[in-house]
Design a protein around this motif. Structure first.
Motif, PDB file in Angstrom:
ATOM      1  N   ARG A 233      51.976  36.721  43.948  1.00  0.00           N
ATOM      2  CA  ARG A 233      53.055  36.550  44.925  1.00  0.00           C
ATOM      3  C   ARG A 233      52.576  35.719  46.113  1.00  0.00           C
ATOM      4  O   ARG A 233      53.347  34.964  46.694  1.00  0.00           O
ATOM      5  N   VAL A 234      51.295  35.857  46.443  1.00  0.00           N
ATOM      6  CA  VAL A 234      50.717  35.007  47.493  1.00  0.00           C
ATOM      7  C   VAL A 234      50.798  33.534  47.052  1.00  0.00           C
ATOM      8  O   VAL A 234      51.165  32.652  47.832  1.00  0.00           O
ATOM      9  N   ALA A 235      50.492  33.302  45.781  1.00  0.00           N
ATOM     10  CA  ALA A 235      50.544  31.926  45.268  1.00  0.00           C
ATOM     11  C   ALA A 235      51.977  31.387  45.280  1.00  0.00           C
ATOM     12  O   ALA A 235      52.216  30.207  45.562  1.00  0.00           O
TER      13      ALA A 235
ATOM     14  N   VAL B  62      42.015  30.731  47.522  1.00  0.00           N
ATOM     15  CA  VAL B  62      40.686  30.561  48.117  1.00  0.00           C
ATOM     16  C   VAL B  62      40.139  31.949  48.471  1.00  0.00           C
ATOM     17  O   VAL B  62      40.734  32.654  49.292  1.00  0.00           O
ATOM     18  N   PRO B  63      39.013  32.361  47.831  1.00  0.00           N
ATOM     19  CA  PRO B  63      38.528  33.746  47.988  1.00  0.00           C
ATOM     20  C   PRO B  63      38.193  34.123  49.428  1.00  0.00           C
ATOM     21  O   PRO B  63      38.348  35.280  49.808  1.00  0.00           O
ATOM     22  N   ALA B  64      37.724  33.147  50.227  1.00  0.00           N
ATOM     23  CA  ALA B  64      37.273  33.463  51.591  1.00  0.00           C
ATOM     24  C   ALA B  64      38.411  33.507  52.601  1.00  0.00           C
ATOM     25  O   ALA B  64      38.202  33.869  53.752  1.00  0.00           O
ATOM     26  N   LEU B  65      39.619  33.133  52.168  1.00  0.00           N
ATOM     27  CA  LEU B  65      40.771  33.151  53.087  1.00  0.00           C
ATOM     28  C   LEU B  65      41.656  34.343  52.780  1.00  0.00           C
ATOM     29  O   LEU B  65      41.829  34.713  51.606  1.00  0.00           O
TER      30      LEU B  65
ATOM     31  N   ILE C 280      48.431  31.239  52.163  1.00  0.00           N
ATOM     32  CA  ILE C 280      49.831  30.813  52.129  1.00  0.00           C
ATOM     33  C   ILE C 280      50.055  29.585  53.015  1.00  0.00           C
ATOM     34  O   ILE C 280      50.795  28.673  52.656  1.00  0.00           O
ATOM     35  N   THR C 281      49.395  29.567  54.177  1.00  0.00           N
ATOM     36  CA  THR C 281      49.647  28.461  55.112  1.00  0.00           C
ATOM     37  C   THR C 281      48.732  27.261  54.861  1.00  0.00           C
ATOM     38  O   THR C 281      48.895  26.220  55.502  1.00  0.00           O
ATOM     39  N   LEU C 282      47.783  27.394  53.923  1.00  0.00           N
ATOM     40  CA  LEU C 282      46.799  26.327  53.721  1.00  0.00           C
ATOM     41  C   LEU C 282      47.431  24.938  53.510  1.00  0.00           C
ATOM     42  O   LEU C 282      47.032  23.982  54.178  1.00  0.00           O
TER      43      LEU C 282
ATOM     44  N   LEU D 166      49.157  40.633  54.279  1.00  0.00           N
ATOM     45  CA  LEU D 166      48.820  39.273  54.723  1.00  0.00           C
ATOM     46  C   LEU D 166      47.396  39.154  55.258  1.00  0.00           C
ATOM     47  O   LEU D 166      46.799  38.079  55.201  1.00  0.00           O
ATOM     48  N   GLY D 167      46.841  40.272  55.750  1.00  0.00           N
ATOM     49  CA  GLY D 167      45.486  40.223  56.293  1.00  0.00           C
ATOM     50  C   GLY D 167      44.405  40.453  55.248  1.00  0.00           C
ATOM     51  O   GLY D 167      43.217  40.397  55.558  1.00  0.00           O
ATOM     52  N   ASN D 168      44.816  40.718  53.993  1.00  0.00           N
ATOM     53  CA  ASN D 168      43.845  41.032  52.952  1.00  0.00           C
ATOM     54  C   ASN D 168      43.310  39.783  52.250  1.00  0.00           C
ATOM     55  O   ASN D 168      44.021  38.809  52.063  1.00  0.00           O
ATOM     56  N   LEU D 169      42.027  39.877  51.834  1.00  0.00           N
ATOM     57  CA  LEU D 169      41.447  38.822  51.002  1.00  0.00           C
ATOM     58  C   LEU D 169      41.996  38.952  49.577  1.00  0.00           C
ATOM     59  O   LEU D 169      42.410  40.044  49.167  1.00  0.00           O
TER      60      LEU D 169
END
Ligand code: ADP
Ligand code: MG
Length: 246
Positions: free
Chosen positions: A156-158, A103-106, A112-114, A142-145
């Motif tokens: 890796r986020v996915a 999700v681009p806005a998250l 990751i927690t969605l 973790l704080g990056n879009l």
């Protein structure tokens, strides 16, 4: 090729899937019986069109068998309604596909927690999230879009998102298919680490011998049938087997 049912996270029993009817009928999966053990990294190998994705989709309940049975744990997915299936998928399975759709806005953490946030009954395990981020090498991102991350970091986020709910099993369909060899190698290393350090069970569909060589076990599919399998395969083992089969 039937494993003992003990500690089998997912299994197919005489699984057959036919698409179409009459002359146009295609048997994509043909009387397949197989089990996937807890904590094991399995590659499902075979040429394009051999039935690998069909095996994965029917095993996970994303598609339904024509005959036979597909179990996740003790649950026969063919007995479930679509809604029950989606609850089971959310609570027990993770998926990694070629395209990740963050999700681009998250930011990375929120992506990751969605799935956990969407599950009313679940709570984010912050310690596990931190552990995952370290294992995957994204602890400083973790704080990056998504737009602020490299392709490899996004991926890796996915992977972290798939692992965050601690699924019983992760199904990956050609996860390295769209990647260059360096990024592909990194992803495979992370998946391997997830199995070794976190006990994650992974079933990975691939037609790539290098990808299969990262696995504990490789099973070979040809014309919808499970035709062979091996353990701790090297790239040469896999290439040799593919030559033998074709
Ligand atoms: P693989 O993932 O190994 O490339 P698939 O499982 O996607 O193979 O496909 C196996 C066979 O089933 C192929 O012949 C394919 O054309 C056919 N097939 C897959 N999905 C469908 C579908 N939805 N409708 C008709 N035929 C399909
Ligand atoms: Mg496929």
């Amino acid at each position: 090729m039937v494993d003992s049912e003990q500690d089998t996270v997912a299994r197919l029993e005489r699984a057959t899937k036919t698409f179409g009817t009459g002359d146009a009928a295609v048997t994509a999966l043909d009387d397949a019986t197989i089990g996937f053990r807890r904590g094991e990294f399995t590659a499902v190998m075979g040429p394009s069109g051999s039935g690998k994705s069909t095996l994965m989709y029917c095993q996970s309940g994303l598609d339904r068998l024509t005959s036979g049975r597909a179990f996740i744990g003790d649950v026969d997915v063919s007995t479930l309604t679509d809604q029950e299936l989606s609850v089971l998928r959310r609570s027990t399975m993770g998926f990694i596909f070629q395209s990740f759709h963050l999700v681009p806005a998250l930011n990375a953490r929120e992506n990751i927690t969605l799935p956990v946030d969407l599950d009313r009954d679940a709570e984010v395990d912050e310690a596990f999230l931190d552990e995952l981020a370290v294992v995957l090498g994204i602890e400083h991102r973790l704080g990056n879009l998504p737009s602020q991350l490299s392709g490899g970091q996004r991926q890796r986020v996915a992977v972290a998102r798939a692992m965050m709910p601690r699924p019983e099993v992760i199904f990956a369909d050609e996860p390295t298919g769209a990647l260059d060899s360096k990024t592909s190698g990194e992803l495979l290393t992370y998946l391997r680490t997830a199995v070794d350090d976190l006990g994650q069970t992974i079933v990975m569909v691939t037609h790539d011998a290098v990808a299969a060589s990262h696995c504990d076990r490789v099973v070979y599919v040809q014309d919808g049938r499970l035709v062979d399998e091996g353990r701790n395969p090297t790239v040469d083992d896999v290439l040799g087997k593919i030559r033998e089969l074709s």
